[in-house]
Design an enzyme around this catalytic site. Sequence first.
Site, mmCIF file in Angstrom:
data_model
loop_
_atom_site.group_PDB
_atom_site.id
_atom_site.type_symbol
_atom_site.label_atom_id
_atom_site.label_comp_id
_atom_site.label_asym_id
_atom_site.label_seq_id
_atom_site.Cartn_x
_atom_site.Cartn_y
_atom_site.Cartn_z
ATOM 1 N N ASP A 237 0.823 -1.197 0.000
ATOM 2 C CA ASP A 237 0.000 0.000 0.000
ATOM 3 C C ASP A 237 0.869 1.264 0.000
ATOM 4 O O ASP A 237 2.009 1.236 0.465
ATOM 5 C CB ASP A 237 -0.855 -0.045 1.278
ATOM 6 N N GLU B 92 1.744 0.198 -4.803
ATOM 7 C CA GLU B 92 0.675 1.128 -5.188
ATOM 8 C C GLU B 92 1.241 2.544 -5.282
ATOM 9 O O GLU B 92 1.635 3.131 -4.274
ATOM 10 C CB GLU B 92 -0.450 1.105 -4.141
#
Length: 616
Positions: A332, A361
């Site tokens: 993330d 990400e």
Amino acid sequence: MKKILLVWVLVPQLLLAQKKTKPEFTRVEPAFWWVGMKNTELQVLFYHREANLSGYEASINYAGVSIKEKINVENPHYLFLKLEVSSAAQAGMLPIQFKAGKKSFTYLYELKNKSTTPNRIQGFNSSDVLYLIMPDRFANGDTKNDSLPGFYQGVHRHEPFGRHGGDLKGISDHLDFISDLGVTTLWLNPILENNQKRESYHGYAITDFYKVDARFGSNEEYVALIEKCHARGMKMVQDMVINHMGNYNWLMLDLPEKSWVHQFPEFTRSNYRSEVISDPYQSNYDLNKMSNGWFDYTMPDINQNNPLFATYLIQNTLWWIEYAGIDGIRMDTYPYPDRDFMARWAKEVLAEYPKFGIVGEVLVNSKPMVGYWQNGAINRDGYQSHLPSVIDFPLTNAINTGLNENGSWEGGLARLYTTLSQDFIYPDANRNVTFLDNHDMSRYYFNMGRDMNKFKMGLIFLLTTRGIPQLYYGTELLMDGNYSIHPTVRMDVPGGWPGDPINQFTRTGRTKEQNEAYDFMSRLLQWRKTKPVISQGKLTHFIPEDNVYVYFRTLGEETVMVVMNGNDKPMTLKTDRYAECLKEKSTARNVLTKESVQNLKEITVPAMTAIILELN
Ligand code: CA
């Protein structure tokens, strides 16, 4: 009778004697480790909620294992040991002797053998298709874990931001539905404990880095799910977050050192501006806010420059890989943590598990900014990320915009062409994870104006161009949430909950259109699985003319031709332009309709349709 009495008399005394000298650690992390790791250094955290551990000395007498360093920190409830676990060490219970004055006790630390299962950890690549599931919203396989003592949040299914009760059992129960669809790899939104007071369902505020949230299931259930996937030839990608944690993380509630999180005189939020990191003209002010500001009030920002926490996080990743046998990680908020730490993290993970897959990400619609983060990028500042895959937001944007525009020099399907033409920015664009939507944006079907033809066309593009495709659960059911009404993109699958009036996991529970979508995707995905020409073949494309985009994938003798017609009318095209790819091939098979095409000189494509031709 005598024996029982003796036991009755002795046992409490023994317990009492132990209690005097032995602080039962509240936490030992990692709880166990393995012999035979390439990195032979192991850092172990010992924590006691009340006891002062600072006075304890530690010693070890175990072949192949030694203490390199004992570390005390600000908070006396913690003690850290750095151990050397050499290649000579054998698996077993490692006695660690703790001593403070007259007090002494032994803690048995377990060293296991590394798994010897061949190809247990496979990584993921462009032959895979990832299927993203929000575990709280997919299926509730076990209602007993919905509301548990000790957890702030129980199930309130009518609340859009509440927990709905989905769990690992629900996923495990529906693996047929998933594998029949034809995807190969699960990516679950974070499944680690999020014992937060609000919005704990999404999983991005971790409160225990070593434990699956009990409302999803146990660590053992997670391992069993992965083994079940592996047995079917499927893989598992774990969603991880090391930029921030939940403010109710047990570490946060009794910080080892203040410097484990970034501290500010008053609440300071990240500016969320990822471009700052690679900006050659960055200011320290912006950089500090970007990297060190908190993600939210409830998500303190982890300081990866704290050496103990840095090692803790890297070991935590290695622990999950070895313990659970995951094949990859989706990390993330990749640009948010300390940049050099992230490079170290990825490098050390891949040094231990070279086949492991990692995708970061980088949530920006900018090719250079995404490309900056892929390993091998030639960056002006010399940064090397060691990160194999990046999430390809720019391509998603091109699809969602281009399919909704008329053709022009740069609009319409030219957006796909132009975006791919700039792939030189990526060291390996075929390792980009490509997608139509995910949990953080409007549903793809909504973006396509609920137009089935457009819906199919974008899917054909995603599944035949370069990259590692990712689909979001519910796409096959034509879920159509709008992100401006945020929770609607994270809806429950009807039929996943006991008592649901309809069950869309079954054919009979789905509408005609839903079955059309599911069948279409399944046909395409099952075909793709068997086609290295799609996953590895050379991509050659041609400048779109009249909003018709043509590209080829070639591998050895195999050639696949894709023609996308972005117009509201059928288009007929002469194929002379494509001679370099068509070569001597003169006939083809339409993959989706199974029709044979006898004349490749001239091809007619229906309105707003893409066709896939396998050339003979
Ligand atoms: Ca449940």
